[in-house]
Design a protein around this motif. Structure first.
Motif, PDB file in Angstrom:
ATOM      1  N   THR A 106     -97.741   6.883  16.874  1.00  0.00           N
ATOM      2  CA  THR A 106     -97.962   7.002  15.440  1.00  0.00           C
ATOM      3  C   THR A 106     -99.206   6.209  15.049  1.00  0.00           C
ATOM      4  OG1 THR A 106     -95.585   7.204  15.070  1.00  0.00           O
ATOM      5  CG2 THR A 106     -96.927   6.596  13.166  1.00  0.00           C
ATOM      6  N   ILE A 107    -100.063   6.825  14.254  1.00  0.00           N
ATOM      7  CA  ILE A 107    -101.239   6.140  13.717  1.00  0.00           C
ATOM      8  C   ILE A 107    -100.796   5.427  12.439  1.00  0.00           C
ATOM      9  CG2 ILE A 107    -103.549   6.446  12.736  1.00  0.00           C
ATOM     10  CD1 ILE A 107    -103.450   6.994  15.730  1.00  0.00           C
ATOM     11  N   VAL A 108    -101.089   4.123  12.362  1.00  0.00           N
ATOM     12  CA  VAL A 108    -100.655   3.324  11.214  1.00  0.00           C
ATOM     13  C   VAL A 108    -101.820   2.523  10.643  1.00  0.00           C
ATOM     14  CG1 VAL A 108     -98.270   3.102  12.044  1.00  0.00           C
ATOM     15  CG2 VAL A 108     -99.946   1.361  12.652  1.00  0.00           C
ATOM     16  N   ASN A 109    -101.650   2.140   9.385  1.00  0.00           N
ATOM     17  CA  ASN A 109    -102.570   1.223   8.724  1.00  0.00           C
ATOM     18  C   ASN A 109    -101.741   0.437   7.726  1.00  0.00           C
ATOM     19  OD1 ASN A 109    -104.440   0.653   6.220  1.00  0.00           O
ATOM     20  ND2 ASN A 109    -105.751   0.733   8.040  1.00  0.00           N
ATOM     21  N   ASP A 110    -101.778  -0.887   7.821  1.00  0.00           N
ATOM     22  CA  ASP A 110    -100.939  -1.754   6.976  1.00  0.00           C
ATOM     23  C   ASP A 110     -99.477  -1.323   7.024  1.00  0.00           C
ATOM     24  OD1 ASP A 110    -102.948  -3.485   6.171  1.00  0.00           O
ATOM     25  OD2 ASP A 110    -103.496  -2.240   4.449  1.00  0.00           O
ATOM     26  N   ASN A 111     -98.987  -1.046   8.226  1.00  0.00           N
ATOM     27  CA  ASN A 111     -97.603  -0.623   8.475  1.00  0.00           C
ATOM     28  C   ASN A 111     -97.231   0.693   7.795  1.00  0.00           C
ATOM     29  OD1 ASN A 111     -96.948  -2.771  10.190  1.00  0.00           O
ATOM     30  ND2 ASN A 111     -96.595  -4.108   8.432  1.00  0.00           N
ATOM     31  N   ARG A 112     -98.216   1.433   7.339  1.00  0.00           N
ATOM     32  CA  ARG A 112     -97.982   2.740   6.723  1.00  0.00           C
ATOM     33  C   ARG A 112     -98.291   3.825   7.746  1.00  0.00           C
ATOM     34  NH1 ARG A 112    -101.852   3.166   2.449  1.00  0.00           N
ATOM     35  NH2 ARG A 112    -102.909   4.674   3.716  1.00  0.00           N
ATOM     36  N   LYS A 113     -97.340   4.723   7.968  1.00  0.00           N
ATOM     37  CA  LYS A 113     -97.539   5.807   8.925  1.00  0.00           C
ATOM     38  C   LYS A 113     -98.501   6.833   8.337  1.00  0.00           C
ATOM     39  CE  LYS A 113     -93.036   5.285  11.078  1.00  0.00           C
ATOM     40  NZ  LYS A 113     -91.777   5.919  11.458  1.00  0.00           N
ATOM     41  N   LEU A 114     -99.532   7.165   9.139  1.00  0.00           N
ATOM     42  CA  LEU A 114    -100.551   8.099   8.668  1.00  0.00           C
ATOM     43  C   LEU A 114    -100.507   9.439   9.401  1.00  0.00           C
ATOM     44  CD1 LEU A 114    -103.517   5.582   8.557  1.00  0.00           C
ATOM     45  CD2 LEU A 114    -102.078   6.312   6.648  1.00  0.00           C
ATOM     46  N   GLY A 115    -100.191   9.409  10.670  1.00  0.00           N
ATOM     47  CA  GLY A 115    -100.200  10.631  11.464  1.00  0.00           C
ATOM     48  C   GLY A 115     -99.732  10.358  12.874  1.00  0.00           C
ATOM     49  N   GLU A 116     -99.912  11.363  13.730  1.00  0.00           N
ATOM     50  CA  GLU A 116     -99.445  11.253  15.107  1.00  0.00           C
ATOM     51  C   GLU A 116    -100.515  11.761  16.069  1.00  0.00           C
ATOM     52  OE1 GLU A 116     -96.116  13.350  17.959  1.00  0.00           O
ATOM     53  OE2 GLU A 116     -95.628  13.049  15.855  1.00  0.00           O
ATOM     54  N   VAL A 117    -100.673  11.059  17.191  1.00  0.00           N
ATOM     55  CA  VAL A 117    -101.601  11.495  18.234  1.00  0.00           C
ATOM     56  C   VAL A 117    -100.975  12.698  18.939  1.00  0.00           C
ATOM     57  CG1 VAL A 117    -102.785  10.860  20.372  1.00  0.00           C
ATOM     58  CG2 VAL A 117    -102.485   9.152  18.563  1.00  0.00           C
ATOM     59  N   VAL A 118    -101.701  13.815  18.951  1.00  0.00           N
ATOM     60  CA  VAL A 118    -101.175  15.031  19.575  1.00  0.00           C
ATOM     61  C   VAL A 118    -101.938  15.407  20.842  1.00  0.00           C
ATOM     62  CG1 VAL A 118    -100.175  15.959  17.453  1.00  0.00           C
ATOM     63  CG2 VAL A 118    -102.548  16.510  18.052  1.00  0.00           C
ATOM     64  N   ALA A 119    -103.138  14.845  21.013  1.00  0.00           N
ATOM     65  CA  ALA A 119    -103.940  15.157  22.201  1.00  0.00           C
ATOM     66  C   ALA A 119    -105.100  14.175  22.274  1.00  0.00           C
ATOM     67  CB  ALA A 119    -104.466  16.590  22.138  1.00  0.00           C
ATOM     68  N   PHE A 120    -105.860  14.279  23.341  1.00  0.00           N
ATOM     69  CA  PHE A 120    -107.099  13.520  23.471  1.00  0.00           C
ATOM     70  C   PHE A 120    -108.076  14.375  24.254  1.00  0.00           C
ATOM     71  CE2 PHE A 120    -104.974  12.576  27.408  1.00  0.00           C
ATOM     72  CZ  PHE A 120    -105.994  12.557  28.336  1.00  0.00           C
ATOM     73  N   PHE A 121    -109.343  14.069  24.121  1.00  0.00           N
ATOM     74  CA  PHE A 121    -110.335  14.730  24.960  1.00  0.00           C
ATOM     75  C   PHE A 121    -111.511  13.796  25.169  1.00  0.00           C
ATOM     76  CE2 PHE A 121    -111.794  15.862  20.761  1.00  0.00           C
ATOM     77  CZ  PHE A 121    -113.175  15.900  20.857  1.00  0.00           C
ATOM     78  N   GLU A 122    -112.231  14.061  26.238  1.00  0.00           N
ATOM     79  CA  GLU A 122    -113.402  13.263  26.575  1.00  0.00           C
ATOM     80  C   GLU A 122    -114.640  14.130  26.405  1.00  0.00           C
ATOM     81  OE1 GLU A 122    -112.966  10.729  30.146  1.00  0.00           O
ATOM     82  OE2 GLU A 122    -110.974  11.634  30.275  1.00  0.00           O
ATOM     83  N   TYR A 123    -115.678  13.540  25.815  1.00  0.00           N
ATOM     84  CA  TYR A 123    -116.926  14.254  25.614  1.00  0.00           C
ATOM     85  C   TYR A 123    -118.071  13.255  25.707  1.00  0.00           C
ATOM     86  CZ  TYR A 123    -120.510  17.144  23.469  1.00  0.00           C
ATOM     87  OH  TYR A 123    -121.662  17.845  23.228  1.00  0.00           O
ATOM     88  N   LEU A 124    -118.987  13.501  26.629  1.00  0.00           N
ATOM     89  CA  LEU A 124    -120.158  12.639  26.815  1.00  0.00           C
ATOM     90  C   LEU A 124    -119.781  11.159  26.924  1.00  0.00           C
ATOM     91  CD1 LEU A 124    -122.646  14.313  24.308  1.00  0.00           C
ATOM     92  CD2 LEU A 124    -122.538  14.616  26.780  1.00  0.00           C
ATOM     93  N   ASN A 125    -118.874  10.857  27.823  1.00  0.00           N
ATOM     94  CA  ASN A 125    -118.425   9.484  28.083  1.00  0.00           C
ATOM     95  C   ASN A 125    -117.724   8.830  26.901  1.00  0.00           C
ATOM     96  OD1 ASN A 125    -119.309   9.480  30.731  1.00  0.00           O
ATOM     97  ND2 ASN A 125    -121.359   8.814  30.166  1.00  0.00           N
ATOM     98  N   ASN A 126    -117.268   9.623  25.956  1.00  0.00           N
ATOM     99  CA  ASN A 126    -116.492   9.109  24.832  1.00  0.00           C
ATOM    100  C   ASN A 126    -115.121   9.771  24.836  1.00  0.00           C
ATOM    101  OD1 ASN A 126    -118.469   7.399  23.433  1.00  0.00           O
ATOM    102  ND2 ASN A 126    -119.581   9.318  23.192  1.00  0.00           N
ATOM    103  N   VAL A 127    -114.145   9.033  24.352  1.00  0.00           N
ATOM    104  CA  VAL A 127    -112.784   9.561  24.249  1.00  0.00           C
ATOM    105  C   VAL A 127    -112.441   9.680  22.775  1.00  0.00           C
ATOM    106  CG1 VAL A 127    -110.348   9.085  24.714  1.00  0.00           C
ATOM    107  CG2 VAL A 127    -112.077   8.538  26.437  1.00  0.00           C
ATOM    108  N   PHE A 128    -111.811  10.790  22.427  1.00  0.00           N
ATOM    109  CA  PHE A 128    -111.374  11.028  21.060  1.00  0.00           C
ATOM    110  C   PHE A 128    -109.878  11.307  21.061  1.00  0.00           C
ATOM    111  CE2 PHE A 128    -115.802  12.068  21.210  1.00  0.00           C
ATOM    112  CZ  PHE A 128    -116.310  11.621  19.999  1.00  0.00           C
ATOM    113  N   LEU A 129    -109.175  10.704  20.113  1.00  0.00           N
ATOM    114  CA  LEU A 129    -107.768  11.017  19.908  1.00  0.00           C
ATOM    115  C   LEU A 129    -107.686  12.106  18.856  1.00  0.00           C
ATOM    116  CD1 LEU A 129    -106.226   7.428  19.688  1.00  0.00           C
ATOM    117  CD2 LEU A 129    -106.366   8.920  21.690  1.00  0.00           C
ATOM    118  N   GLU A 130    -106.910  13.139  19.128  1.00  0.00           N
ATOM    119  CA  GLU A 130    -106.668  14.169  18.121  1.00  0.00           C
ATOM    120  C   GLU A 130    -105.399  13.777  17.386  1.00  0.00           C
ATOM    121  OE1 GLU A 130    -106.135  18.990  17.579  1.00  0.00           O
ATOM    122  OE2 GLU A 130    -106.384  18.152  19.588  1.00  0.00           O
TER     123      GLU A 130
END
Length: 166
Positions: A106-130
């Motif tokens: 779960t993605i949180v900010n100040d203990n508030r639930k904002l969303g959920e990580v559903v996937a990830f991918f790598e692009y040009l030596n960077n990682v992104f969470l979807e």
């Protein structure tokens, strides 16, 4: 299960397979000796094999599988991914994570639930969470400037920059 490497070629006359390590840490492969691994192809075909020898020479990694005793037997396995049980995965240093294990956090900010990580991918030596927020999807760079505390026990990831979800 985790992917640990990919079979690149056969090596020698005794049926060794040359392996490309995903983690670049050859030492962790020593633990594979006398353990079963799963060889998977992108088309879904998989075969379980037992590693009977691990050899490191000249910055190259070679595995010998039970029942494979000639280079001709290795050639059909070229391109197969080497998957291992969680207990045989490479050890992680502080602050390192298996990205696949973050799916469902779960993605949180100040203990508030904002969303959920559903996937990830790598692009040009960077990682992104979807991240799924309601019916929308966002990509968050997996960098400390955007990502704060990752709590494995609570399965949460702190998002520092809320503007990434707009």
């Amino acid at each position: 299960m985790f992917i640990k490497g990919v079979i690149l070629s056969s090596y020698g006359v005794n049926g060794y397979a040359r392996i490309k390590s995903i983690s670049n840490n050859f030492c962790d492969f020593i633990n594979l000796k006398n353990n079963k691994v799963l060889l998977k192809k992108s088309n879904g075909f998989a075969i379980e094999v037992k590693v009977i020898d691990v050899n490191i020479k000249s910055n190259s990694l070679f595995l010998k599988f039970e029942g494979i005793d000639a280079p001709e037997s290795v050639k059909p396995l070229i391109g197969f991914e080497l998957w291992v049980d969680d207990s045989l995965a490479s050890s992680l240093k502080e602050g390192e994570y298996y990205l696949g294990k973050l799916i469902g956090y779960t993605i949180v900010n100040d203990n508030r639930k904002l969303g959920e990580v559903v996937a990830f991918f790598e692009y040009l030596n960077n990682v992104f969470l979807e991240v799924k927020v309601g019916i929308k999807f966002f990509f968050i760079p997996f960098l400390s400037i955007y990502i704060g505390n990752i709590d494995a026990r609570e399965k949460t990831i702190e998002l520092k920059v809320l503007d990434l979800l707009r």
